[in-house]
Design a protein around this motif. Structure first.
Motif, PDB file in Angstrom:
ATOM      1  N   GLN A  45      86.402  70.179  -4.247  1.00 18.94           N
ATOM      2  CA  GLN A  45      86.979  69.126  -4.720  1.00 18.94           C
ATOM      3  C   GLN A  45      88.091  69.394  -5.646  1.00 18.94           C
ATOM      4  OE1 GLN A  45      86.148  65.771  -4.329  1.00 18.94           O
ATOM      5  NE2 GLN A  45      85.169  66.619  -2.552  1.00 18.94           N
ATOM      6  N   LYS A  46      88.288  70.860  -5.469  1.00 17.36           N
ATOM      7  CA  LYS A  46      89.402  71.100  -6.495  1.00 17.36           C
ATOM      8  C   LYS A  46      90.531  71.237  -5.943  1.00 17.36           C
ATOM      9  CE  LYS A  46      86.506  74.975  -8.720  1.00 17.36           C
ATOM     10  NZ  LYS A  46      86.401  76.286  -9.066  1.00 17.36           N
ATOM     11  N   ASP A  74      79.315  64.141  -2.851  1.00 17.61           N
ATOM     12  CA  ASP A  74      78.247  64.758  -3.633  1.00 17.61           C
ATOM     13  C   ASP A  74      76.983  64.734  -3.300  1.00 17.61           C
ATOM     14  OD1 ASP A  74      77.255  65.174  -6.109  1.00 17.61           O
ATOM     15  OD2 ASP A  74      78.208  63.969  -7.397  1.00 17.61           O
ATOM     16  N   LYS A 126      75.703  72.049  -5.010  1.00 12.10           N
ATOM     17  CA  LYS A 126      76.531  71.641  -6.072  1.00 12.10           C
ATOM     18  C   LYS A 126      77.776  72.973  -6.024  1.00 12.10           C
ATOM     19  CE  LYS A 126      73.361  69.674  -9.351  1.00 12.10           C
ATOM     20  NZ  LYS A 126      72.803  70.202 -10.753  1.00 12.10           N
ATOM     21  N   TYR A 145      80.141  71.878  -3.067  1.00 13.25           N
ATOM     22  CA  TYR A 145      80.613  70.317  -3.161  1.00 13.25           C
ATOM     23  C   TYR A 145      81.663  70.552  -4.181  1.00 13.25           C
ATOM     24  CZ  TYR A 145      81.811  65.733  -4.899  1.00 13.25           C
ATOM     25  OH  TYR A 145      82.293  64.729  -5.236  1.00 13.25           O
ATOM     26  N   ASN A 146      81.462  71.263  -5.224  1.00 10.43           N
ATOM     27  CA  ASN A 146      82.395  71.334  -6.506  1.00 10.43           C
ATOM     28  C   ASN A 146      83.911  72.118  -5.930  1.00 10.43           C
ATOM     29  OD1 ASN A 146      80.818  69.969  -8.281  1.00 10.43           O
ATOM     30  ND2 ASN A 146      79.889  71.559  -9.170  1.00 10.43           N
TER      31      ASN A 146
END
Length: 209
Positions: A137-138, A71, A130, A133-134
């Motif tokens: 992470q899925k 993160d 962001k 990273y997001n």
């Protein structure tokens, strides 16, 4: 000149060292017989073109040491992403142009990474980090895994196993983890650079840690 929220129309003519040259709507129409603009030093041979220069943090020469599985908002204060101003524009507005949305692609994954300007005026450094990273992470659906080749599935499962082992070492408890998009990178989770293919389509490059 005050940056405008409108984006350019027309086709990108070419890219060189992350500098994008696009035909402005305000410029004259270009016929198929019109030669493409050429870059001479820091100037253009054709009027009506706009030069967009990518933020230095994301250029190949920056050597940004960021593991995109981490993160970006929780990195140590000494990390360059924490020390750098997060509200700086990813493409410094110039000639009345600002980039408010774009899509990132990565050769190792089948998904696009949409990026929107949180401030609705221009995309900032933190919008890029962001979004990256997001995205990774899925969780991945089984039907998406089945579309990969057998060799790729082996690499993805190895990456998943390594990630589970690292989590077990960190927290002292082994728990089953679902496949996430980060596993599709097969260990290549270190940020390399961004390459702008056009005004709104950029490519994410990664490498092994």
């Amino acid at each position: 000149m005050t940056p405008s929220n409108t984006t350019l129309g027309g086709d990108v003519r070419f890219s060189l060292d992350n500098i994008i040259i696009a035909q402005s709507q305000q410029g004259s129409a270009v016929s198929s017989s019109t030669p493409l603009p050429t870059l001479i030093g820091s100037s253009l041979s054709t009027s009506g073109d706009v030069i967009l220069n990518l933020h230095p943090l994301f250029k190949p020469t920056a050597h940004l040491q960021w593991d995109i599985s981490l993160d970006p908002t929780r990195l140590p204060r000494s990390h360059i992403l924490q020390r750098h101003s997060q509200d700086e524009a990813i493409v410094p507005p110039s000639n009345g142009v600002s980039v408010t949305n774009l899509n990132l692609s990565c050769p190792l994954i089948p998904w696009k990474i949409p990026v929107q300007a949180e401030n609705e005026s221009y995309i900032q450094v933190q919008d890029i980090t962001k979004a990256i990273y997001n995205c990774f992470q899925k969780k991945v659906k089984q039907v998406e895994i089945e579309k990969e080749t057998e060799q790729r599935v082996v690499l993805i499962n190895r990456a998943l196993s390594r990630r589970q082992e690292e989590l077990a070492q960190s927290f002292g408890v082994f728990e089953h983890e679902d496949v996430r998009r980060i596993d599709f990178l097969a260990g290549q989770t270190m940020f390399e650079c961004l390459i702008a293919k056009s005004l709104h389509i950029w490519e994410l490059h990664v490498r092994f840690c």
